[in-house]
Design an enzyme around this catalytic site. Structure first.
Site, PDB file in Angstrom:
ATOM      1  N   LYS A 183      40.583  50.309  58.167  1.00  0.00           N
ATOM      2  CA  LYS A 183      40.617  51.768  58.309  1.00  0.00           C
ATOM      3  C   LYS A 183      42.062  52.187  58.513  1.00  0.00           C
ATOM      4  O   LYS A 183      42.884  51.403  58.989  1.00  0.00           O
ATOM      5  CB  LYS A 183      39.805  52.204  59.531  1.00  0.00           C
ATOM      6  CG  LYS A 183      39.336  53.648  59.439  1.00  0.00           C
ATOM      7  CD  LYS A 183      38.069  53.738  58.621  1.00  0.00           C
ATOM      8  CE  LYS A 183      37.765  55.173  58.227  1.00  0.00           C
ATOM      9  NZ  LYS A 183      36.411  55.258  57.635  1.00  0.00           N
ATOM     10  N   ASP A 232      38.455  59.600  53.873  1.00  0.00           N
ATOM     11  CA  ASP A 232      37.633  59.874  55.043  1.00  0.00           C
ATOM     12  C   ASP A 232      37.936  61.345  55.355  1.00  0.00           C
ATOM     13  O   ASP A 232      38.361  62.079  54.447  1.00  0.00           O
ATOM     14  CB  ASP A 232      38.007  58.915  56.199  1.00  0.00           C
ATOM     15  CG  ASP A 232      36.974  58.930  57.334  1.00  0.00           C
ATOM     16  OD1 ASP A 232      36.006  58.173  57.265  1.00  0.00           O
ATOM     17  OD2 ASP A 232      37.140  59.721  58.295  1.00  0.00           O
TER      18      ASP A 232
HETATM   19  O1  2IT Z   1      33.464  55.615  56.691  1.00  0.00           O
HETATM   20  C1  2IT Z   1      33.426  55.195  55.517  1.00  0.00           C
HETATM   21  O2  2IT Z   1      32.660  54.293  55.184  1.00  0.00           O
HETATM   22  C2  2IT Z   1      34.328  55.789  54.536  1.00  0.00           C
HETATM   23  N1  2IT Z   1      35.081  56.691  54.903  1.00  0.00           N
HETATM   24  C3  2IT Z   1      34.352  55.327  53.123  1.00  0.00           C
HETATM   25  C4  2IT Z   1      35.143  54.073  52.987  1.00  0.00           C
HETATM   26  C5  2IT Z   1      35.320  53.592  51.574  1.00  0.00           C
HETATM   27  O3  2IT Z   1      36.081  52.621  51.422  1.00  0.00           O
HETATM   28  O4  2IT Z   1      34.737  54.143  50.642  1.00  0.00           O
END
Ligand code: 2IT
Length: 450
Positions: free
Chosen positions: A126, A166
């Site tokens: 993240k 996100d």
């Molecule tokens: O919280 C999540 O799973 C996302 N923001 C998407 C992450 C992604 O790599 O598509």
């Protein structure tokens, strides 16, 4: 509680007292794992849990950018490469004023288990920044994204770490980030980011995937109770990308989303966000950058705006908190139970405080489903985007949607089975934690201690 488990939680609590969101998710996940840890005493010798709560790598970087008036501003960029045991780090970037290490780490930790549940080869990561996109011009967003990528590009790649969107990062931001990556590397490696525009490697259905996946998961829960989604009323929160996807799919299936929320309050629409015009208006609201849900009530007669309030306590069949972390506290949980809601389906990452979640799980006649399973369709479709990119292929919307549905059905079934295997009954929360954990644990044990 198992002594090793308890010690690991206590260590995190004392070490990260200044990162309460991270402590919260560690407590929630680890406390589900007791029967698994009891069954696997070998985990303690390899300090599996201690390693799992420590990111493999996490870094910050300076992001300086120029505003339209020529003034320079500086923000902090983050990337947490939490766990790469089952695949390249994968997870979104969040651009929001309140971003700090505790938020990035809670999201990264959740992402490990969520990504594992998809059954696809993606590790947990993240990132983001404390940059506040509110009120920024398009040119400012572009310059910020370019500067952000100048700092990050060396540390990511299609087989290394694959960021996505996100909160505060949508298709526009991914476009600017990808353009800068391509310019710096001099290669067309579109598998480095997901959530791209369709013209340069984005996947069909990715924008809808988180919301659609949540509704597919919900259908499994309803089926278990011998019910169908048709004519059900749903309380959602937020009005962003995820809530839009829920509204769109619910409308297709004959259900009605009757509440939306924003920082200014919530709206109640007794007819539901159940016309094409209404569903599309959510996109307009988001693109306006005003961040006001009242605009919906102003636009559509027959709807009511409740300033400063949350939609928890409205009489509906199903609650789907789909806005942000810690939106539902104990006081709201009690109102939800009093309103006779039967299904509490988390959608946003960690939308419920731990005490409120426990309260709802202990309510008779309430079925609770956890976000890391319910919202996994988003990242699962990101993994499908990576597959298409590496194969240099484009799949049809029908093909992606079919795979998304299959993945959500499998996540639901795996969660049910994992809880049953450990004698926990029909417990979707513990089941998701256990099933997600087991795959990562097996991979980490197989790869040696580091
Ligand atoms: O919280 C999540 O799973 C996302 N923001 C998407 C992450 C992604 O790599 O598509």
């Amino acid at each position: 509680m198992n002594a090793y488990l308890e010690r690991t939680i206590e260590n995190v609590k004392s070490k990260y007292a200044n990162e309460p969101e991270f402590v919260q998710t560690v407590e929630e996940v680890l406390s589900s794992l007791e029967p698994v840890i009891e069954k696997h005493p070998e985990y303690e010798n390899a300090d599996l849990l201690g390693r799992m709560v420590e990111p493999e790598r996490m870094f910050t970087f300076r992001v300086a950018w120029m505003a339209d008036d020529g003034s320079w501003h500086t923000n902090t960029g983050y990337r947490c490469q939490f766990n790469g045991a089952i695949g390249p780090y994968k997870g979104g970037l969040r651009f929001q004023k309140n971003v700090y290490p505790g938020i990035i780490k809670f999201l990264g930790f959740e992402q490990i288990f969520k990504n594992s549940l998809t059954g696809l080869p993606i590790g947990g990561g993240k990132g983001g920044s404390d940059f506040d996109p509110a009120g920024k011009s398009d040119a400012e967003i572009m310059r910020f994204c370019q500067s952000y990528m100048q700092a990050l590009y060396r540390y990511i790649g299609p087989d290394v770490d694959v960021p996505a969107g996100d909160m505060g990062v949508g298709a526009r931001e991914i476009g600017y980030l990808f353009g800068e990556y391509r310019r710096l590397k001099g290669t067309f490696e579109n598998g480095v980011l997901t959530g791209k525009g369709f013209s340069y490697g984005g996947s069909r259905i990715r924008p809808e995937a988180t919301g659609y996946g949540a509704v597919y998961y919900l259908e499994n829960v309803l089926k278990h109770e011998g019910e169908s989604i048709k004519d059900k009323t749903i309380a959602c929160a937020g009005f962003g990308n995820v809530t839009w996807g829920i509204c769109k799919k619910a409308f297709q299936l004959g259900a009605k989303v009757v509440t939306l929320s924003g920082p200014d309050g919530y709206v109640y629409d007794p007819e539901g966000v159940a016309t094409e015009e209404k569903v599309n208006y959510l996109l307009e609201m988001r693109d306006s950058g005003r961040n006001r849900v009242q605009d919906y009530a102003d636009k559509f007669p027959g709807t009511t705006f409740y300033p400063g309030e949350k939609p928890w306590g409205v009489k509906v069949d199903i609650c789907m908190p789909s806005a942000m972390q810690n939106d539902v506290h104990m006081e709201h949980a009690k109102k939800i139970a009093e309103a006779g809601v039967k299904y509490y389906i988390e959608v946003a990452n960690m939308p419920t405080t731990n005490d409120a979640l426990k309260y709802l799980m202990d309510c008779d006649n309430m079925i609770v489903a956890p976000s890391k399973a319910v919202n996994a369709g988003g990242v699962a479709t990101s993994a499908l985007e990576m597959s298409q990119n590496s194969e240099r292929l484009v799949w049809s919307a029908e093909e992606v949607d079919k795979q998304l549905k299959q993945i959500m059905d499998t996540i639901y079934n795996m969660s049910v089975e994992a809880a049953e295997e450990y004698g926990l009954g029909y417990n979707l929360v513990a089941g998701a934690n256990i099933a997600g954990f087991q795959r990562v644990a097996d991979a980490m044990m197989a790869q040696g201690v580091f």
